[in-house]
Design a protein around this motif. Structure first.
Motif, PDB file in Angstrom:
ATOM      1  N   PRO A 127       0.916  -1.216   0.162  1.00  0.00           N
ATOM      2  CA  PRO A 127      -0.092  -0.079   0.117  1.00  0.00           C
ATOM      3  C   PRO A 127       0.821   1.257   0.050  1.00  0.00           C
ATOM      4  O   PRO A 127       2.117   1.082   0.330  1.00  0.00           O
ATOM      5  CB  PRO A 127      -1.010  -0.180   1.266  1.00  0.00           C
ATOM      6  CG  PRO A 127      -0.262  -1.264   1.883  1.00  0.00           C
ATOM      7  CD  PRO A 127       0.663  -1.927   1.284  1.00  0.00           C
ATOM      8  N   PRO A 128       0.236   2.563  -0.231  1.00  0.00           N
ATOM      9  CA  PRO A 128       0.976   3.690  -0.516  1.00  0.00           C
ATOM     10  C   PRO A 128       1.511   4.416   0.676  1.00  0.00           C
ATOM     11  O   PRO A 128       0.619   4.236   1.799  1.00  0.00           O
ATOM     12  CB  PRO A 128      -0.018   4.462  -1.420  1.00  0.00           C
ATOM     13  CG  PRO A 128      -1.147   4.045  -0.955  1.00  0.00           C
ATOM     14  CD  PRO A 128      -1.194   2.613  -0.472  1.00  0.00           C
ATOM     15  N   MET A 129       2.363   5.150   0.591  1.00  0.00           N
ATOM     16  CA  MET A 129       2.889   6.229   1.599  1.00  0.00           C
ATOM     17  C   MET A 129       3.717   7.383   1.109  1.00  0.00           C
ATOM     18  O   MET A 129       3.932   7.199   0.022  1.00  0.00           O
ATOM     19  CB  MET A 129       3.838   5.242   2.887  1.00  0.00           C
ATOM     20  CG  MET A 129       5.098   4.875   2.197  1.00  0.00           C
ATOM     21  SD  MET A 129       6.024   4.160   3.446  1.00  0.00           S
ATOM     22  CE  MET A 129       6.779   5.472   4.368  1.00  0.00           C
ATOM     23  N   MET A 130       3.941   8.295   2.031  1.00  0.00           N
ATOM     24  CA  MET A 130       4.576   9.406   1.381  1.00  0.00           C
ATOM     25  C   MET A 130       5.603   9.778   2.425  1.00  0.00           C
ATOM     26  O   MET A 130       5.138   9.768   3.645  1.00  0.00           O
ATOM     27  CB  MET A 130       3.864  10.444   0.854  1.00  0.00           C
ATOM     28  CG  MET A 130       2.826  11.089   1.621  1.00  0.00           C
ATOM     29  SD  MET A 130       1.450  12.114   1.057  1.00  0.00           S
ATOM     30  CE  MET A 130       2.561  13.443   0.164  1.00  0.00           C
ATOM     31  N   THR A 131       6.727  10.682   2.049  1.00  0.00           N
ATOM     32  CA  THR A 131       7.664  11.092   3.118  1.00  0.00           C
ATOM     33  C   THR A 131       8.265  12.428   2.571  1.00  0.00           C
ATOM     34  O   THR A 131       8.441  12.588   1.398  1.00  0.00           O
ATOM     35  CB  THR A 131       8.719   9.880   3.285  1.00  0.00           C
ATOM     36  OG1 THR A 131       8.279   8.931   3.682  1.00  0.00           O
ATOM     37  CG2 THR A 131       9.858  10.590   4.366  1.00  0.00           C
ATOM     38  N   HIS A 132       8.283  13.429   3.689  1.00  0.00           N
ATOM     39  CA  HIS A 132       8.808  14.780   3.402  1.00  0.00           C
ATOM     40  C   HIS A 132       9.890  15.007   4.333  1.00  0.00           C
ATOM     41  O   HIS A 132       9.986  14.662   5.575  1.00  0.00           O
ATOM     42  CB  HIS A 132       7.599  15.838   3.732  1.00  0.00           C
ATOM     43  CG  HIS A 132       6.566  15.753   2.547  1.00  0.00           C
ATOM     44  ND1 HIS A 132       5.472  16.471   2.858  1.00  0.00           N
ATOM     45  CD2 HIS A 132       6.623  15.413   1.351  1.00  0.00           C
ATOM     46  CE1 HIS A 132       4.787  16.177   1.584  1.00  0.00           C
ATOM     47  NE2 HIS A 132       5.286  15.510   0.838  1.00  0.00           N
ATOM     48  N   LEU A 133      10.920  15.677   3.991  1.00  0.00           N
ATOM     49  CA  LEU A 133      12.068  16.109   4.664  1.00  0.00           C
ATOM     50  C   LEU A 133      12.376  17.782   4.577  1.00  0.00           C
ATOM     51  O   LEU A 133      12.108  18.499   3.670  1.00  0.00           O
ATOM     52  CB  LEU A 133      13.270  15.455   4.184  1.00  0.00           C
ATOM     53  CG  LEU A 133      13.622  13.992   4.427  1.00  0.00           C
ATOM     54  CD1 LEU A 133      12.863  13.166   3.337  1.00  0.00           C
ATOM     55  CD2 LEU A 133      15.178  13.828   4.017  1.00  0.00           C
ATOM     56  N   PHE A 134      12.139  18.241   5.903  1.00  0.00           N
ATOM     57  CA  PHE A 134      11.998  19.616   5.984  1.00  0.00           C
ATOM     58  C   PHE A 134      13.326  19.874   6.770  1.00  0.00           C
ATOM     59  O   PHE A 134      13.932  19.401   7.418  1.00  0.00           O
ATOM     60  CB  PHE A 134      10.835  19.972   6.869  1.00  0.00           C
ATOM     61  CG  PHE A 134       9.429  20.056   6.283  1.00  0.00           C
ATOM     62  CD1 PHE A 134       9.060  21.221   5.561  1.00  0.00           C
ATOM     63  CD2 PHE A 134       8.783  19.160   6.064  1.00  0.00           C
ATOM     64  CE1 PHE A 134       7.790  21.139   4.789  1.00  0.00           C
ATOM     65  CE2 PHE A 134       7.574  18.940   5.333  1.00  0.00           C
ATOM     66  CZ  PHE A 134       7.192  19.946   4.908  1.00  0.00           C
ATOM     67  N   GLU A 135      13.911  21.300   6.368  1.00  0.00           N
ATOM     68  CA  GLU A 135      15.017  21.678   7.249  1.00  0.00           C
ATOM     69  C   GLU A 135      14.912  23.279   7.613  1.00  0.00           C
ATOM     70  O   GLU A 135      14.244  23.874   6.871  1.00  0.00           O
ATOM     71  CB  GLU A 135      16.137  21.487   6.420  1.00  0.00           C
ATOM     72  CG  GLU A 135      17.639  21.717   6.958  1.00  0.00           C
ATOM     73  CD  GLU A 135      18.568  21.281   5.937  1.00  0.00           C
ATOM     74  OE1 GLU A 135      19.464  20.404   6.050  1.00  0.00           O
ATOM     75  OE2 GLU A 135      18.886  22.023   5.040  1.00  0.00           O
ATOM     76  N   ASN A 136      15.683  23.569   8.595  1.00  0.00           N
ATOM     77  CA  ASN A 136      15.535  25.146   9.068  1.00  0.00           C
ATOM     78  C   ASN A 136      16.856  25.656   8.841  1.00  0.00           C
ATOM     79  O   ASN A 136      17.819  25.042   8.547  1.00  0.00           O
ATOM     80  CB  ASN A 136      14.878  25.380  10.370  1.00  0.00           C
ATOM     81  CG  ASN A 136      15.805  24.857  11.403  1.00  0.00           C
ATOM     82  OD1 ASN A 136      16.855  24.235  11.176  1.00  0.00           O
ATOM     83  ND2 ASN A 136      15.302  24.598  12.705  1.00  0.00           N
ATOM     84  N   ALA A 137      16.903  26.998   9.218  1.00  0.00           N
ATOM     85  CA  ALA A 137      18.306  27.703   9.021  1.00  0.00           C
ATOM     86  C   ALA A 137      19.537  27.137   9.758  1.00  0.00           C
ATOM     87  O   ALA A 137      20.466  27.239   9.463  1.00  0.00           O
ATOM     88  CB  ALA A 137      18.147  29.184   9.204  1.00  0.00           C
ATOM     89  N   ALA A 138      19.130  26.515  10.890  1.00  0.00           N
ATOM     90  CA  ALA A 138      19.978  25.819  11.732  1.00  0.00           C
ATOM     91  C   ALA A 138      20.314  24.433  11.328  1.00  0.00           C
ATOM     92  O   ALA A 138      21.177  23.855  11.979  1.00  0.00           O
ATOM     93  CB  ALA A 138      19.674  25.949  13.311  1.00  0.00           C
ATOM     94  N   LYS A 139      19.798  24.196  10.318  1.00  0.00           N
ATOM     95  CA  LYS A 139      19.983  22.824   9.864  1.00  0.00           C
ATOM     96  C   LYS A 139      19.215  21.678  10.577  1.00  0.00           C
ATOM     97  O   LYS A 139      19.663  20.513  10.462  1.00  0.00           O
ATOM     98  CB  LYS A 139      21.623  22.483   9.414  1.00  0.00           C
ATOM     99  CG  LYS A 139      22.152  23.367   8.523  1.00  0.00           C
ATOM    100  CD  LYS A 139      21.533  23.260   7.140  1.00  0.00           C
ATOM    101  CE  LYS A 139      22.388  24.346   5.896  1.00  0.00           C
ATOM    102  NZ  LYS A 139      21.644  24.301   4.963  1.00  0.00           N
ATOM    103  N   ASP A 140      18.120  21.896  11.266  1.00  0.00           N
ATOM    104  CA  ASP A 140      17.596  21.055  11.964  1.00  0.00           C
ATOM    105  C   ASP A 140      16.634  20.502  10.863  1.00  0.00           C
ATOM    106  O   ASP A 140      16.100  21.156  10.222  1.00  0.00           O
ATOM    107  CB  ASP A 140      16.868  21.640  13.118  1.00  0.00           C
ATOM    108  CG  ASP A 140      17.828  22.265  14.277  1.00  0.00           C
ATOM    109  OD1 ASP A 140      18.733  21.438  14.431  1.00  0.00           O
ATOM    110  OD2 ASP A 140      17.445  23.211  14.660  1.00  0.00           O
TER     111      ASP A 140
END
Length: 837
Positions: free
Chosen positions: A390-403
């Motif tokens: 079955p389906p899934m999706m993944t997102h990668l976010f980053e802030n200015a401090a590279k967190d």
């Protein structure tokens, strides 16, 4: 339109757009030639009926009958005007449809994101494209976010290709499809200059395949034309043998040929289909090809998705299950501190600018429950689009401090498969999912991960995920959906639900929506494993198809077609396109449908209302029934005209040339509007949508129906010839006999057009179906008949005399007897059906 577009991208201003358009033109391939009014007129003048009229006019001029020649010229103008009106009406209806079908494109102009018709894109425009959108010009990427494109339409390669402005391959092409992410590209080529445009010009010679009904009608018309030629030669020979006058023999032969030729039928077919499509457009149903109207009435099975078609697509968040605390929270307690992490990751796994109702809800709940809104601080820098089975999706976010935040959501099974839980822990969650599903809830699993560096896994399933919990939505069935499905079942049409949702949720919603046999379920993974006779049997028996993916959907549609079903497939996503294309009738949703789904479909429902499909099916049935009525009327009324022209000659009766070309063309001018204008406007008979659908393989007239029309025509012929002998035996002159015969045939024609409004219900019952055009054409016909009989100049020209009131009564009685016997036949049919019921 909320797009996260860099501020420096301003696009063209109005002056630059005008200058570019002046230099490069509009974004059109212009492969299909549009007929001008003059070309339409020239095509009409090539019609066999017009050629016959020209030939008859020429003979009249040669033999010195200038009045008849003038009448024939007027007839040519009249026939041309009727044909031109019909053709132009059909053309305008199709143009209106084409305009509505034209896709829109999103561009940046004057610093604003605007939506414009695709043909208005100019070279230099900044175009935006995102998941599910068709790219409508060639250009190079100047900004992108996890952008991938499918170029199968140009390269044949089915795999999507990732592109960006930094890549060596930063070009996008007209006709390709955005698979994931977003891109802004600067337009370099439009219209015929694009790669697709250059292919398009070579494709312009490929014509759309004729529908079965079109082929049957063409075959019928050709057969009648051959009969016309044979009878023409026969009449010419017999007449010449008796008179030794070649020109008069040709005139008699051409008169008969004109009476045989059913030129009204092709005109009626085109008119019915084009106007049918146009009327549906006004109902909010956009037809891509007018011939689809014919197929609609034959639909035997509807394959519908669940979300937004059966349900409201509101996606109200009902519960949150937090795995860490092992607690389920209802909506009154979403602000609990324990839920902060789950709500946050559910939101981060959604699109930054959501368009899906579930993702919109998650953003709203995040906004309402979080003390610190971090959405402005983090940027999406990498994403894995919805995939897997079955389906899934993944997102990668980053802030200015590279967190970083790595968030995933999807089908609970998919999230559990990639999580670090033990099998025992997974089974505990599965039991909870089943419990929610049985209540009709839509459930998503949420997970989080941590990843350093930029060497991301090729597959999102390769991350190590911590299972965080479940988000539980309720999307209730639409109000009145049970009634819609009852209408579908009453019409003898089967329903299959094809959805990506899980089995328990689908079964619950299907039962609430009134779908029959909702326990007959199969999943996509099982479909893929089947083949041959087993697959055909499964798709025949099963009603709910859950956890479906593109290949499985396509297999179901093709298997249903193999089973002899006429399939209407509803879909809205990129993944639905193959199945939409394969179905007899691909139906896309106007609101939630992607551009690629709309492009693949043959019909678009503007407001996503399933009931509109029932409206379309009813229209298809009405139009098909009315075409049959028109054709049967034409056959029945042509028979007495043909035999009245030929039999007095062959049998050596006292007035062998009872009808001349002027009488036949007068009848043709009445019959043309009756069959192609009046019958087209005929309402649907009652109980039409309580009958089973007709088979696609059925001929438009079976032997029984054709035989019935021939018998109707022969009985009218007997009546007309009886009127001939009645007047001749009384010693009536040729003019009196012709007037009697002509009047009887006109009365019979009017009664035939009325009784043939239904081949089952009585004439009186049919009057309840209001059709103002029947009244108008009948009144005009009677006015012309009485003018012809009682205005001296017209009587002399038509070689008739006025009839007395008694003679008019005789003509009417004969017409009634020769036509309305059919009402007794219909009465017997109704009694037989009631007896069997």
């Amino acid at each position: 339109m909320p797009y996260n577009i860099p501020g420096h991208l301003k696009g063209l201003n109005n002056t630059e757009v005008a200058a570019s358009r002046k230099k490069y033109g509009y974004n059109r391939i212009d492969a299909a030639h549009k007929s001008t009014a003059l070309e339409l007129l020239v095509d009409i003048l090539k019609e066999p009926m017009l050629i016959l009229l020209f030939a008859i006019s020429a003979i009249y001029v040669i033999i010195g009958d200038h009045a008849e020649a003038l009448f024939m010229f007027i007839a040519i103008v009249a026939v041309s005007a009727i044909s031109f009106y019909q053709d132009n009406r059909s053309k305008k209806a199709l143009e209106a449809l084409e305009k509505l079908n034209e896709p829109l494109s999103v561009v940046i102009r004057n610093g604003h994101v605007v939506e414009i018709p695709t043909n208005e894109i100019v070279v230099g425009d900044l175009c935006l494209t995102e998941e599910g959108k068709m790219i409508n010009a060639d250009g190079h990427i100047i900004h992108s976010n996890d952008f991938s494109v499918n170029e199968a339409s140009l390269t044949g390669e089915s795999l999507s290709v990732f592109k960006s402005s930094e890549n060596e391959d930063n070009k996008v092409y007209n006709g390709t499809v955005t698979v994931s992410g977003l891109a802004v590209f600067e337009v370099e080529k439009i219209g015929k200059e694009t790669r697709l445009g250059k292919i398009g010009t070579s494709l312009s010679g490929i014509k759309e395949e004729a529908s079965p009904l079109q082929l049957q009608i063409r075959k019928f018309v050709k057969t009648m034309a051959v009969i016309g030629v044979i009878v023409f030669l026969l009449v010419c020979v017999v007449n010449y043998y008796h008179t030794r006058d070649l020109l008069k023999s040709l005139l008699n032969g051409l008169t008969l040929a004109m009476s045989v030729l059913p030129e009204e039928i092709p005109v009626a077919f085109t008119t019915f289909m084009a106007l049918g499509a146009w009327k549906l457009m006004r109902e909010g149903i956009i037809i891509k090809r007018s011939s689809v109207v014919e197929t609609l009435g034959s639909t035997t099975v509807i394959c519908t998705d669940k979300t937004g078609t059966i349900t409201e697509n509101t996606m109200h968040l009902k519960h949150l299950y937090d795995y860490r605390s092992d607690k389920t929270f209802d909506e009154e307690h979403f602000k609990e501190a324990a839920l902060s992490n789950l709500i946050g990751y559910a939101m981060w796994s959604s699109e930054p600018v959501p368009f899906d109702p579930m993702e919109k809800t998650l953003h709203q709940v995040y906004e309402q429950t979080q003390k610190n809104d971090l959405r402005g601080a983090y940027t999406l820098f990498h994403e894995y689009p919805l995939d897997g089975n079955p389906p899934m999706m993944t997102h990668l976010f980053e802030n200015a401090a590279k967190d970083r935040i790595v968030a995933a959501k999807g089908a609970p099974e998919a999230i559990l498969q990639v999580s670090l839980l033990s099998e025992e822990e997974k089974n505990k969650v599965r039991a909870l999912v089943k419990k929610f599903g049985e209540r009709g809830y839509r459930i998503l699993g949420v997970a989080g991960s941590h990843f350093e560096g930029d060497d991301f896994p090729g597959r999102q399933q390769d991350f190590r995920f911590d299972f965080l919990g479940l988000v539980v939505f309720y999307d209730p069935p639409k109000k009145g959906i049970q009634k819609v499905f009852q209408h579908i079942y009453d019409a003898g049409i089967k329903v299959k639900v094809i959805t990506g949702d899980n089995t328990d949720t689908t079964k619950s919603i299907a039962a609430q929506a009134g779908i029959s046999n909702a326990d007959n379920v199969i999943e996509g993974k099982e479909i893929i494993e089947h083949s041959g006779a087993l697959l055909l049997q499964e798709v025949k028996e099963k009603v709910l198809f859950t956890r479906m993916f593109p290949d499985a959907k396509l297999m179901v549609v093709n298997a249903l077609k193999q089973n002899g079903e006429v399939v209407a497939m509803l879909g809205d996503g990129v993944n639905d396109a193959p199945a939409l294309k394969a179905a007899h009738i691909g139906v896309a949703m106007g609101n939630k449908g992607t551009e690629i789904a709309k492009a693949a479909a043959s019909l678009v429902i503007v407001n996503d209302d399933l009931e509109k499909l029932i409206t379309g099916i009813a229209a298809g049935r009405r139009i098909y029934a009315n075409i049959k009525k028109a054709v049967q009327y034409i056959i029945s009324i042509h028979i007495p005209i043909i035999l009245t022209v030929s039999l007095p000659l062959f049998l050596g009766w006292v007035y062998p040339q009872i009808f001349t070309p002027v009488h036949v063309i007068f009848l043709e001018l009445i019959m043309g509007p009756t069959c192609s204008i009046v019958y087209e406007n005929e309402p649907m008979e009652k109980n039409t949508m309580l009958q089973p659908p007709r088979k696609m393989t059925d001929t438009f007239l079976n032997r029984k129906e054709l035989g019935r029309s021939i018998v109707q025509g022969l009985v009218i012929t007997l009546g007309v010839l009886f009127a001939y002998q009645l007047m001749a035996q009384k010693g009536g002159s040729e003019e009196q006999t012709r007037a009697m015969v002509f009047t009887t045939l006109i009365f019979a024609n009017i009664l035939l057009s009325l009784t043939n409004r239904s081949f089952y219900y009585s004439l009186l019952e049919s009057f309840k179906n209001r059709n103002i055009l029947f009244v108008a054409v009948t009144a005009l016909t009677l006015i012309l008949l009485f003018a012809l009989l009682y205005i001296p100049s017209l009587s002399v020209f038509f070689k008739v005399t006025g009839l007395s009131l008694a003679e008019l009564g005789q003509a009417l009685i004969i017409a009634v007897a020769s036509v309305l016997w059919f009402e007794l036949y219909k009465l017997l049919r109704r009694k037989q059906r009631k007896g069997r019921a």
